[in-house]
Every structure is written in C-alpha cells, then in structure tokens.
Design an enzyme around this catalytic site. Structure first.
Site: not given
Ligand code: BG6
Length: 468
Positions: A173, A362
C-alpha cells in the site's frame, strides 16, 4: 451461470510479518516502526520500555506456529500464501553491510514448509514497517540514503530465496505514505507535502531498483507493486464532483502510473506547482524508474464518495482517508463501506489503464466473531462478504481482465494494522487470543474455512450470484 476460474488462478490468503509473527526481538531482529505503535498504525508512537504490553510482541506467534498454520492453509487448498519479510530481521538497523544470518535462516524454514505443500509464496519486501533505526536516524524515506539500504536488502533476499520465491511485491500500500507517513515509510508525521513527495520519490526509485534487481537475479520471477485500491465515486452527477473524483483517484493511481509506466504522469506537474513542490530527481532516478513492474497488485476493502456540493454527505471512516459515505452501501462494524461491485470496477479500471496482469492481494471482512453454544464460529457474514466479492472477480475475468489470483486478507486471525486489535477478525481460522493478550493461541477452523475450501476446490463454480 456458474463460472470456472482459470486453472492457473492462485487462491490463498495474505498476511504481514508484524501482524502475525511476534518474537520481534528474537534471533537478532531489530525493532521496526510497527513495534513502537502498540495501538496500531493510526495510534500514538510509544518508545519501547521493558515490560510494556504490546499485542504484537507475540501477535499470533506465527514465528513458532507456522508449521501448523501452513498445514491448515494447505487443508483449505491454498495454492498461494502472501507474507512479508520483516526487513529488520534481515538488517536489524537497516544500514549494515552484512545481513543477520539468523533472520535469513528463519524465512528459509517458512519457504521450505510452503514448498512441502506446493503453496506458492507471494512475498512483500516491506509491509507497513521498516527498521526503526532508519526512522530515527535517517527520518526514513526522507533520506536518499535509504534507497541503497533497501536495494541491498532486496538483493540479499532475492539471492537467498530466489530459488523458492518467484512472486514478489515491493511496498505494501505504497500510497498510504500520503496518509500515514510513519508506519510504512518512517517519515515524521507532520512532514510538509514537499518532504512527503520527496520521500515518496525515493521509495518509487527504490521500488524500481528492486524490480531491476529481481529481473537480473531471479529471471523467471515476477515482481509487482501494491496499492490500496480505494476508488472514489462522485456523489452527484455535477461535473465538479466528477472531476473531483478523478483527482482523488489520481492521488493513489499516481503510484501505479509511475511504477507501471516508468515515469511521472503529466497531471502531477500542475499538482506539484500548486503545492509549491520541487522534487530533487536525478538523471539516475529517471533511468531507474524505467524498470517497470510485471503486474499490478492492490488491496480492496471499500469505496467512498466525494463531492464539492453543499450536501449532507456523511464521512465514513475518518481514521483511514477522508472518504464520504455512499447512501447505497452498508458498512462493516468498523465503518468500512461494503461494495463488491466496486471490486469489478477497480479491476476493469486498472486493467484498462495498465494492460498488465492484476493480483488482488487483500480483501476481507474485519468482524467480531462470537462462538455459538458449541464453541463454533458460524461466520455467515464473512462467507457472504467473500462470496459477493469473489463473484465480482469472476465477472471481471469474464470482462476480459487478466487476474493472477486472489489472496484474502488475514486467512488466520491476526493483529489489526490500524487499531492493533485481535477482535477485528478476518480469518477462516480462529485464534484464541483477545485484545488484552489473554488466550491459549489455539487455532480452530470457522465455518468459512470449509466454505473457502469448497470454493477453491470448485475453482469458483460454487460462488452464488449476490442478492440484488
Ligand atoms: C491493509 C493492510 O490496509 O488493510 C493490512 O495492508 C491491514 O496490513 C488490512 O491489516 C486491514 O486493515 P486493519 O486495520 O483492519 O487491520
């Protein structure tokens, strides 16, 4: 009509070292930025004192219990397991010349165990942590020196594990550095936009250097980036809202644009001008950035809305991003809006934009699980959430999007990144541990364990169309 996912589609789950391993000073490991955030990545930074309670000191003790956990994943039929290497196990301070042998030996055991079960490892080089020493002495990625330290670390792990690991990710991220600069990037909170984007530039260069090293050292491997794919919709059809949404989405797509195309997108020129940002970009940086990723990976939990209009838009989750509420969507117990169709939208958008294979690394539902009278967890809400999202993955595959795989977040209960709670559970496997650290750490499959096993076995054919 039931749809069968491609035979080479990778099915599995995803984790991060600091949320599962524990043992965070064992075998020479150095402290990481995560280790001084006992209340999660949006909590206070607290220097470590002996005796202070930190749930992550043990986490779920994957450090010792990995054989049992990997066996359970294999029983579910996993063909892929995403995990991260704790950089501070390999380079405890981060700027040493030689790696820590005991740290290297630990991940040998993990990769050997995965090979035993024919589970493909998908390895993140840096998942929301870096050696604390680098944050304290170099202000993390603020310093250009960190590029070389990271490249050294990446080369060491490619060399050591390249025979067993063929799927890599650089930074987890990476776009979250904009919102929470310390956790993943060691950048002081309160840094100016100039300092933030310079640190991000260093990370982008380091990411490209890792891609180059991987291509050179592990020729049959694939390496991707990783973004938080939180798409924003315009709340109204007012053109100002549509443009606002485009700009907010560029905030995160910018990272993928650099990593997948190899240069800064032109729209950033105006942004930098307006924010009075002048980046120090060397000729070597420009050349380095040209080494692009092989695939694009992202996490997907929620979508949000933006508006420029004077409306009563409610804000969804202040701690994560300033995302606006969507009147058509419901939220999780933690206020994250549930939007399965949004996953199909993101998949199509990213594929149209990059024309590279995508990997959903995810996705999942954080929820409180309450055992029934027999002590079993019947997590129908989790099954519903995952079914509805995976169904949209199937739709996207039929739209023609190239998707390498899907690893749901936290296949085994783990410590939450944002809040450091155990009670925010994502797993197919329950772990007996509460927020105060009580519990035996025993593992037990939930109802979703058997559901996911069936879905994997049927290659997605068991997914059911979501209710309208
Ligand atoms: C992602 C992170 O943002 O979301 C994970 O990559 C994190 O590390 C996951 O755990 C879920 O967030 P949380 O805060 O519920 O753990």
């Amino acid at each position: 009509m039931a749809f069968r996912f491609p035979n080479d589609f990778l099915w599995g789950g995803a984790t991060a070292a600091n949320q599962i391993e524990g043992s965070n000073t064992t075998d020479g490991k150095g402290l990481s930025t995560s280790d001084v955030q006992p209340f999660g990545s949006f909590g206070e930074l607290i220097p470590r004192h002996g005796g202070d309670f930190n749930i992550k000191d043990i986490a779920i003790d994957f450090y010792h219990r990995y054989p049992e956990d990997i066996k359970l994943m294999s029983e579910m039929g996993f063909s892929c397991f995403r995990l991260s290497i704790a950089w501070s196990r390999i380079f405890p301070q981060g700027d040493e010349l030689q790696p820590n042998d005991a740290g290297l030996a630990y991940y040998d055991k993990i990769f050997d165990e995965l090979r035993k079960y024919n589970i493909t490892p998908l390895v993140t080089l840096s998942h929301y942590e870096m050696p604390l020493y680098l944050a304290e002495h170099y202000q993390g990625w603020t310093s250009r020196d960190v590029i070389a330290f990271f490249e050294r670390y990446a080369r060491v792990v490619f060399q050591r594990y390249g025979d067993r690991v063929k799927h890599w990710l650089t930074f987890n991220e990476i776009n979250v550095t904009l919102h929470e600069p310390f956790t993943g990037s060691g950048v002081p909170r309160g840094s100016s936009p100039q300092q933030l984007y310079q640190a991000i530039h260093h990370q982008l260069v380091a990411s490209a250097k890792a891609v180059k090293a991987c291509h050179e050292m592990v020729p049959n491997a694939q390496i991707g980036n990783m973004m938080l794919g939180a798409i924003q919709y315009p709340l109204t059809s007012h053109p100002d809202d549509v443009f606002e949404a485009l700009e907010r989405n560029r905030d995160w797509l910018f990272f993928g644009d650099v990593q997948a195309r190899g240069y800064y997108p032109s729209y950033m020129k105006r942004k930098f001008r307006e924010l009075s940002i002048t980046l120090n970009i060397t000729e070597d940086d420009v050349q380095s950035l040209k080494e692009t990723i092989d695939f694009v990976s992202f996490s997907y939990y929620m979508t949000g809305c933006v508006t420029t209009q004077k409306t009563n838009m409610t804000m969804m989750d202040e701690s994560m991003f300033k995302m606006g509420g969507n009147p058509y969507l419901e939220s999780t117990d933690w206020g994250w809006q549930i939007d399965p169709k949004g996953l199909r939208i993101v998949l199509n958008e990213l594929y149209d934009r990059y024309q590279k294979p995508l990997f959903i690394v995810e996705n999942g539902l954080g929820a409180v699980d309450v055992p029934n009278e027999n002590g079993d967890i019947e997590d129908n809400y989790r099954i519903q959430y995952l079914n509805d999202h995976l169904y949209q993955v199937g739709e996207a595959l039929q739209d023609g999007v190239e998707i390498m795989g899907y690893t749901s977040w936290g296949p085994i209960d783990l410590v939450s990144a944002s809040t450091a709670q155990m009670s925010k559970r994502y797993g197919f496997i329950h772990v007996d541990r509460d927020d105060q650290g009580n519990g035996s750490l025993a593992r037990k499959p939930k109802k979703s364990f058997y559901w996911y096993k069936d879905i994997i076995e049927s290659q997605g054919e068991g997914l059911v169309a979501p209710k309208q």
